[in-house]
Design a protein around this motif. Sequence first.
Motif, PDB file in Angstrom:
ATOM      1  N   VAL A  18      32.512 -26.202   0.507  1.00 28.66           N
ATOM      2  CA  VAL A  18      33.633 -25.312   0.783  1.00 28.66           C
ATOM      3  C   VAL A  18      34.635 -25.512  -0.353  1.00 28.66           C
ATOM      4  O   VAL A  18      34.943 -26.645  -0.722  1.00 28.66           O
ATOM      5  N   GLY A  20      38.325 -24.218  -2.550  1.00 29.93           N
ATOM      6  CA  GLY A  20      39.597 -23.531  -2.646  1.00 29.93           C
ATOM      7  C   GLY A  20      40.054 -23.682  -4.080  1.00 29.93           C
ATOM      8  O   GLY A  20      40.003 -24.787  -4.643  1.00 29.93           O
ATOM      9  N   GLU A 131      45.165 -16.259  -0.800  1.00 29.50           N
ATOM     10  CA  GLU A 131      46.198 -16.719   0.129  1.00 29.50           C
ATOM     11  C   GLU A 131      47.586 -16.296  -0.345  1.00 29.50           C
ATOM     12  O   GLU A 131      48.385 -15.753   0.418  1.00 29.50           O
ATOM     13  N   THR A 174      43.581 -19.343  -3.588  1.00 30.01           N
ATOM     14  CA  THR A 174      42.610 -18.644  -2.745  1.00 30.01           C
ATOM     15  C   THR A 174      42.643 -19.203  -1.329  1.00 30.01           C
ATOM     16  O   THR A 174      43.109 -20.321  -1.084  1.00 30.01           O
ATOM     17  N   LYS A 175      42.134 -18.425  -0.418  1.00 25.65           N
ATOM     18  CA  LYS A 175      41.810 -18.957   0.893  1.00 25.65           C
ATOM     19  C   LYS A 175      40.484 -19.710   0.768  1.00 25.65           C
ATOM     20  O   LYS A 175      39.899 -19.802  -0.315  1.00 25.65           O
ATOM     21  N   THR A 176      40.001 -20.262   1.866  1.00 28.60           N
ATOM     22  CA  THR A 176      38.743 -20.996   1.847  1.00 28.60           C
ATOM     23  C   THR A 176      37.608 -20.105   1.329  1.00 28.60           C
ATOM     24  O   THR A 176      37.458 -18.961   1.771  1.00 28.60           O
ATOM     25  N   GLU A 178      33.636 -19.801   1.055  1.00 29.95           N
ATOM     26  CA  GLU A 178      32.339 -20.290   1.511  1.00 29.95           C
ATOM     27  C   GLU A 178      31.275 -19.293   1.081  1.00 29.95           C
ATOM     28  O   GLU A 178      31.233 -18.162   1.560  1.00 29.95           O
ATOM     29  N   ASN A 219      39.515 -27.416  -5.528  1.00 32.44           N
ATOM     30  CA  ASN A 219      39.412 -28.156  -4.271  1.00 32.44           C
ATOM     31  C   ASN A 219      37.989 -28.001  -3.733  1.00 32.44           C
ATOM     32  O   ASN A 219      37.497 -26.879  -3.589  1.00 32.44           O
ATOM     33  N   SER A 221      35.166 -29.574  -0.714  1.00 37.08           N
ATOM     34  CA  SER A 221      34.813 -30.440   0.414  1.00 37.08           C
ATOM     35  C   SER A 221      33.399 -30.089   0.848  1.00 37.08           C
ATOM     36  O   SER A 221      32.861 -29.034   0.477  1.00 37.08           O
ATOM     37  N   LEU A 230      35.326 -28.461   8.877  1.00 30.39           N
ATOM     38  CA  LEU A 230      35.547 -28.686   7.459  1.00 30.39           C
ATOM     39  C   LEU A 230      35.659 -30.173   7.148  1.00 30.39           C
ATOM     40  O   LEU A 230      36.194 -30.957   7.945  1.00 30.39           O
ATOM     41  N   ARG A 233      38.827 -32.771   1.639  1.00 27.75           N
ATOM     42  CA  ARG A 233      38.754 -32.164   0.306  1.00 27.75           C
ATOM     43  C   ARG A 233      39.316 -33.087  -0.768  1.00 27.75           C
ATOM     44  O   ARG A 233      40.175 -33.934  -0.500  1.00 27.75           O
ATOM     45  N   GLU A 235      40.859 -32.668  -4.917  1.00 28.43           N
ATOM     46  CA  GLU A 235      41.408 -31.652  -5.809  1.00 28.43           C
ATOM     47  C   GLU A 235      41.268 -32.140  -7.245  1.00 28.43           C
ATOM     48  O   GLU A 235      41.952 -33.065  -7.674  1.00 28.43           O
TER      49      GLU A 235
END
Length: 498
Positions: A18, A20, A131, A174-176, A178, A219, A221, A230, A233, A235
């Motif tokens: 995942v 970001g 985001e 960004t948002k998550t 996937e 980011n 994870s 989730l 994470r 960075e």
Amino acid sequence: MTAAVFAIDDALAQYDPVMGLEVHVELNTKSKMFCGCPTEFGAPPNTQTCPVCLGLPGALPVVNARAVESAIKIGLALNCEIAEWCRFARKNYFYPDMPKNFQTSQYDEPIAFNGWTEVTVDGETYRIEIERAHMEEDTGKSTHVGGATGRIHGASHSLVDYNRAGIPLIEIVTKTIEVPGEKAAAVAKAYVSMLRDLLLALDVSDVRMDQGSLRCDANVSLKPSGSTVLGTRTETKNVNSFRSVERAVTYEITRQAAVLASGGKVVQETRHWHEDTGITTSGREKSDAEDYRYFPEPDLVPVAPSREWVEELRASLPEAPTARQARLQTEWGFTDLEMRDVVKGRALELIVGTVELGVTPAAAKKWWLGELARAANESGNDLGDLGVGATQVAEVQKLVDEGSLNDKLARQVFDGLVKGEGTVEEIIAARGLALVSDDSALIEAIDRALAANPDVVEKVRSGKPAAAGALIGAVMKDMKGQADAAKVRELLNAKLGI
């Protein structure tokens, strides 16, 4: 000590990555975000500072209107909503390169939010949710002296240059994300590359990754395959090339997989990317938002862009890079694979410039992705840094079209251009590359070829015209490649009566 890692295939068999992505963009304004200091890159240390960007008591900031305009353009281009009212906040933390001990940023009230964009990888399109895109100021730059690694650990002392402190930044978050695990790193790379093209088209930044005006924090994870929970994470900070974004994401997937598989726990932290070794190392434990004690900036009034202004800026936006690529592909008649090679080779703008000078798209692509791409690869340069421009490519192709050069000779001209031997005309003269257009000289060479190859002549005259290829080759060798093969064939056929 190097951390244990899994093979990427083994990691992806057990875990789903995942991501970001946070991309920091230095704007190309002439002055800083909250003061009138210049923003020129490379000036002597601490020569572009004032009481405001040094955080001296009593100095008051003023918002850069051009930076606000650029922020709105970026938000609109990323299909974001533009806030009717937003304000700045103080992000409090102590760092030597942050002279105020806080960064003027935006927190819960960004200027642009809730957007999206798309990237294409291997023919598949992936939607990236945005985001926020918020305004802030850059920090200064620390240089650690006396150590072996250039980092603070082991250094004898550190120097701080505050020229960069206060330069306008837009942080795009960004948002998550996937996507299929095997595509994650490539999607991250494609996203940052797409942003660079978009920002260039908007003319809001020079996006020089080598100078830090475009930087990515990745980011990453992991969660067990099929799980919805989730993971923790990390960075990886300030990754500054497309290839490094891809490598850093891949490395973190393999490192975290090894940690989890051994029963360990991933630590929420920042990590440093090492370009030379292709690994990340621990930086500091990652702070959460509450650790920064955000509160509204009392010295700045809110920003409230009018809807009329926002719509004016929307109307002024250039064609989106992805839409432009699709249009050019159709106009040029390139296949998906051909266009993919053009984009991947960062040759799109070079081909556009060459086509605008009258060269066919196919010919422009042939030179930029052929001879010139080979020279770039050998020298380790980008195509745009070879010292060869669209004007020169168009000039060479015009000579080919006129029959003054053939492709073999043109390649030698490009070799001379890359080596800095002068103009196209000077290289042709110095290397003696012009095609021989004198029929009498060609006929003499043909006569020599006929005399030296009587058996081939007999084959041609006995009904095997394909054998004439050997004679043409002999003539071209005699003329050291400086003959028009079509002209040689025409004169040879006349001589042989075929």
